[in-house]
Motif scaffolding. Sequence first.
Motif, mmCIF file in Angstrom:
data_model
loop_
_atom_site.group_PDB
_atom_site.id
_atom_site.type_symbol
_atom_site.label_atom_id
_atom_site.label_comp_id
_atom_site.label_asym_id
_atom_site.label_seq_id
_atom_site.Cartn_x
_atom_site.Cartn_y
_atom_site.Cartn_z
ATOM 1 N N ARG A 97 0.834 -1.202 0.000
ATOM 2 C CA ARG A 97 0.000 0.000 0.000
ATOM 3 C C ARG A 97 0.867 1.249 0.000
ATOM 4 N NH1 ARG A 97 -2.786 -2.148 5.129
ATOM 5 N NH2 ARG A 97 -0.666 -2.865 5.182
ATOM 6 N N ILE A 98 0.510 2.187 -0.836
ATOM 7 C CA ILE A 98 1.209 3.469 -0.886
ATOM 8 C C ILE A 98 0.497 4.421 0.059
ATOM 9 C CG2 ILE A 98 1.835 5.444 -2.324
ATOM 10 C CD1 ILE A 98 1.981 3.505 -4.695
ATOM 11 N N ARG A 99 1.275 5.044 0.938
ATOM 12 C CA ARG A 99 0.742 5.992 1.921
ATOM 13 C C ARG A 99 1.434 7.331 1.726
ATOM 14 N NH1 ARG A 99 -3.120 2.863 4.568
ATOM 15 N NH2 ARG A 99 -2.243 0.875 5.146
ATOM 16 N N GLU A 100 0.720 8.375 1.828
ATOM 17 C CA GLU A 100 1.268 9.734 1.919
ATOM 18 C C GLU A 100 2.303 10.103 0.855
ATOM 19 O OE1 GLU A 100 2.790 10.241 5.900
ATOM 20 O OE2 GLU A 100 1.237 8.937 6.687
ATOM 21 N N PRO A 101 1.965 10.037 -0.448
ATOM 22 C CA PRO A 101 2.931 10.546 -1.429
ATOM 23 C C PRO A 101 3.052 12.067 -1.300
ATOM 24 C CG PRO A 101 0.873 9.920 -2.506
ATOM 25 C CD PRO A 101 0.742 9.553 -1.057
ATOM 26 N N SER A 102 4.275 12.549 -1.305
ATOM 27 C CA SER A 102 4.506 13.983 -1.147
ATOM 28 C C SER A 102 5.830 14.347 -1.800
ATOM 29 C CB SER A 102 4.529 14.340 0.345
ATOM 30 O OG SER A 102 4.874 15.697 0.517
ATOM 31 N N GLY A 103 5.795 15.280 -2.714
ATOM 32 C CA GLY A 103 7.025 15.692 -3.389
ATOM 33 C C GLY A 103 7.658 14.521 -4.100
ATOM 34 N N ASP A 104 8.874 14.167 -3.706
ATOM 35 C CA ASP A 104 9.556 13.022 -4.311
ATOM 36 C C ASP A 104 9.572 11.814 -3.378
ATOM 37 O OD1 ASP A 104 11.372 13.806 -2.395
ATOM 38 O OD2 ASP A 104 13.112 13.700 -3.713
ATOM 39 N N THR A 105 8.724 11.848 -2.316
ATOM 40 C CA THR A 105 8.766 10.821 -1.268
ATOM 41 C C THR A 105 7.456 10.041 -1.199
ATOM 42 O OG1 THR A 105 10.245 12.234 0.024
ATOM 43 C CG2 THR A 105 9.139 10.460 1.205
ATOM 44 N N LEU A 106 7.610 8.712 -1.028
ATOM 45 C CA LEU A 106 6.472 7.813 -0.838
ATOM 46 C C LEU A 106 6.673 7.032 0.453
ATOM 47 C CD1 LEU A 106 6.284 5.927 -4.251
ATOM 48 C CD2 LEU A 106 4.583 7.512 -3.398
ATOM 49 N N ARG A 107 5.629 6.911 1.239
ATOM 50 C CA ARG A 107 5.648 5.978 2.366
ATOM 51 C C ARG A 107 4.867 4.759 1.916
ATOM 52 N NH1 ARG A 107 5.850 5.899 7.468
ATOM 53 N NH2 ARG A 107 3.641 5.649 7.735
ATOM 54 N N VAL A 108 5.477 3.593 2.067
ATOM 55 C CA VAL A 108 4.888 2.347 1.582
ATOM 56 C C VAL A 108 4.869 1.341 2.718
ATOM 57 C CG1 VAL A 108 5.203 0.438 -0.041
ATOM 58 C CG2 VAL A 108 5.733 2.769 -0.760
ATOM 59 N N THR A 109 3.758 0.635 2.866
ATOM 60 C CA THR A 109 3.694 -0.464 3.820
ATOM 61 C C THR A 109 3.392 -1.745 3.067
ATOM 62 O OG1 THR A 109 1.343 -0.118 4.286
ATOM 63 C CG2 THR A 109 2.915 0.998 5.735
ATOM 64 N N SER A 110 3.874 -2.851 3.612
ATOM 65 C CA SER A 110 3.581 -4.170 3.035
ATOM 66 C C SER A 110 3.761 -5.208 4.138
ATOM 67 C CB SER A 110 4.514 -4.466 1.858
ATOM 68 O OG SER A 110 5.869 -4.423 2.258
ATOM 69 N N ASN A 111 3.181 -6.364 3.921
ATOM 70 C CA ASN A 111 3.344 -7.471 4.853
ATOM 71 C C ASN A 111 4.419 -8.402 4.316
ATOM 72 O OD1 ASN A 111 1.252 -6.460 6.394
ATOM 73 N ND2 ASN A 111 -0.292 -7.728 5.397
ATOM 74 N N PHE A 112 5.103 -9.096 5.224
ATOM 75 C CA PHE A 112 6.128 -10.028 4.775
ATOM 76 C C PHE A 112 6.160 -11.275 5.638
ATOM 77 C CE2 PHE A 112 8.550 -7.658 8.015
ATOM 78 C CZ PHE A 112 9.193 -8.678 8.686
ATOM 79 N N ILE A 113 6.682 -12.320 5.032
ATOM 80 C CA ILE A 113 7.147 -13.486 5.767
ATOM 81 C C ILE A 113 8.489 -13.850 5.139
ATOM 82 C CG2 ILE A 113 5.869 -15.123 4.351
ATOM 83 C CD1 ILE A 113 5.606 -16.810 7.014
ATOM 84 N N VAL A 114 9.474 -14.016 5.992
ATOM 85 C CA VAL A 114 10.803 -14.417 5.547
ATOM 86 C C VAL A 114 11.075 -15.794 6.151
ATOM 87 C CG1 VAL A 114 13.277 -13.913 5.535
ATOM 88 C CG2 VAL A 114 11.621 -12.029 5.452
#
Length: 164
Positions: A97-114
């Motif tokens: 999921r892309i959160r809070e795009p601003s200027g040249d910056t993106l905050r991204v969250t995702s789930n993982f399993i390693v």
Amino acid sequence: MTSAAKQITRQQVEDFLFHEAALLDEWRLSEWLDLFTKTCGYYVPPTDVPEGDHHTSLFLIADDRERLESRVGQLMGRFVHAEHPRSRTRRLISNVRIREPSGDTLRVTSNFIVYRIRLEVTDAYVGRYEHTLVHRDGGLKIRERRAILDLDALRPQGKISILL
């Protein structure tokens, strides 16, 4: 005028995260390090304070660029007992999921399993990634990467000797 970050699609972000995961799974750590900006952070907060701040809480990992380069150098060397022989890993990334795009910056969250396989033992690390990505030179770079574990404790794993 539309910001550079708002023009980045979820598919582009997913492709970037999948590429990052492949580099880590293939132990192409120098190439993985190239995905980061010159001033960056790689953090793994404690399991009991997942939303903590690395300035006020004792983190499992709190690396700036210099420490991250050192960590990669050690892992790629032959004298790191905890990773000799090297672990095999397989990362699964979902719910990007892309959160809070601003200027040249993106905050991204995702789930993982390693999944980490070493010496006939398989460990699973489950959690959420929080990436702060910046648009640089026509591509994405990582300014900050947090691997927030959903584990109550590091048992049975006991330690983190791989890059999450």
